[in-house]
Design an enzyme around this catalytic site. Structure first.
Site, short mmCIF file in Angstrom:
data_model
loop_
_atom_site.label_atom_id
_atom_site.label_comp_id
_atom_site.label_asym_id
_atom_site.label_seq_id
_atom_site.Cartn_x
_atom_site.Cartn_y
_atom_site.Cartn_z
N ARG A 34 0.79 -1.01 0.10
CA ARG A 34 0.05 0.03 0.04
C ARG A 34 0.76 1.45 -0.19
NH1 ARG A 34 -2.44 -3.65 -1.05
NH2 ARG A 34 -4.40 -4.57 0.02
N SER B 29 -11.85 -0.45 2.67
CA SER B 29 -10.87 -0.90 4.18
C SER B 29 -10.31 0.63 4.70
CB SER B 29 -9.91 -2.01 3.61
OG SER B 29 -10.31 -3.06 3.14
N GLU C 230 -5.41 3.38 5.93
CA GLU C 230 -5.19 3.39 4.66
C GLU C 230 -5.87 4.71 3.96
OE1 GLU C 230 -6.51 0.39 0.97
OE2 GLU C 230 -6.19 -0.48 2.88
#
Length: 338
Positions: A164, A238, A334
């Site tokens: 990520r 998420s 995130e």
């Protein structure tokens, strides 16, 4: 190019948070982008590039210029017997590109179906799901340097992809605006179905030799059952990254939680599913006013009605603190918080 003042962002972020941008404009080409970069409005204000608003949480009005990327286009630029190179505009919806690839039987991104957002955001975040990361298919990222207005290309290795993560979130954050991404996809059958929930779903459906369409349809089914559609309820998918910890820390946690789920990274590190940690802290389906976690997936924070961005952020901090207290593991968002 039109500049709008006090633009409502309510319909421009998937959390459906009611905030405003002091200035707002839309770019549809590289020339539009180069033009806006030269203006006093850009030079004198902070800025934010906005795609689908699917990985962002506004906790207040944005006191600057928001540039919405709508650079379009999906085109083949090179093709061999085994592979195809496709250049995709940064403003193309990610799911539209995935569908294009599936319909043409170009293998590589089918596991990433139903990830909301624009193509230009994919390399920044190195999006991933079901055992696949977008870095595995990206050959080049193209953009415009903010300081000079020059075009710049980055090879896969120059993007410094991580979990990520990428150079665009670190050294080049705020230094470049991505205009297109070049993907190299396979024309030969090559599916990735090693992820646990996919295996069991294929077994349920008696599919022993899945092709690209089977993978696409099964992942859509699994995601639909677990995750809320952004058209149904406000969320950004998420909210937290899956934490990576040292193996020594895992052994420590296993003393109290021998059933803990984990994934091997290397001989020294493992990745823990943040959803499992959050669930064990009692947050799955928990609600606090107009915000909470989704009933079917603890990793997804939702806006049930008219929660403010600040309320959502405060709820996320409660989750983060609970996981840290129970497991001694820090989870990080995130989602980009402004």
């Amino acid at each position: 190019m039109e500049i709008i003042q006090n633009q409502s962002l309510l319909k421009l972020n998937t959390f459906r948070v009611d905030a405003k941008a002091k200035y707002f404009t839309v770019i549809k080409s590289e020339n539009d982008l180069k033009e806006i970069l030269k203006t006093d409005l850009f030079i004198q204000n902070k800025f934010l590039v906005l795609g689908s608003g699917s990985n962002i949480l506004f906790t207040k009005d944005f006191d600057g210029l928001i540039i919405k990327n709508e650079i379009s286009g999906i085109k083949k630029i090179n093709e061999t017997e085994d592979t195809v190179e496709i250049e995709v505009g940064g403003g193309v919806e990610w799911d539209d590109f995935v569908l294009y690839s599936v319909e043409n039987k170009f293998y590589g991104v089918e596991n990433l179906v139903m990830i909301p957002g624009k193509v230009g955001a994919a390399p920044i975040q190195n999006i991933g799901a079901y055992g696949t990361e977008v870095k595995d298919t990206i050959s080049k990222v193209k953009g415009i340097l903010i300081s000079s207005g020059e075009k710049k290309e980055f090879s896969n290795s120059e993007c410094c992809f991580g979990y990520r993560d990428s150079i665009f979130k670190k050294e080049l954050k705020g230094e470049i605006i991505i205009t297109s991404v070049v993907f190299t996809l396979s024309k030969k059958k090559s599916v990735n179905i090693g992820y646990g929930s996919l295996k069991s779903e294929f077994e349920k459906q008696n599919i022993s030799d899945p092709d690209i369409t089977d993978v696409y349809n099964v992942i859509k089914k699994v995601r639909t059952e677990k995750l809320p559609g952004v058209e149904e309820i406000g969320s950004a998918g998420s909210f937290f990254k899956n934490p990576v910890i040292k193996r020594e820390k895992l052994l420590e946690i296993q003393k109290d939680f021998p059933e803990i789920v984990f994934y091997e990274i290397d001989e020294n590190s493992v990745k823990l599913p943040a959803a499992w940690l959050i669930d064990k802290c009692g947050f799955k389906g928990k609600r606090a006013g107009d915000t909470g976690t989704y009933k079917n997936q603890a990793l997804v924070i939702v806006n049930y009605n008219k929660a403010t961005g600040k309320e959502i952020e405060e709820f996320s901090v409660q989750i983060k603190n609970a996981v840290l207290e129970k497991f001694g593991v820090e989870i990080t968002p995130e989602v980009n918080i402004f």
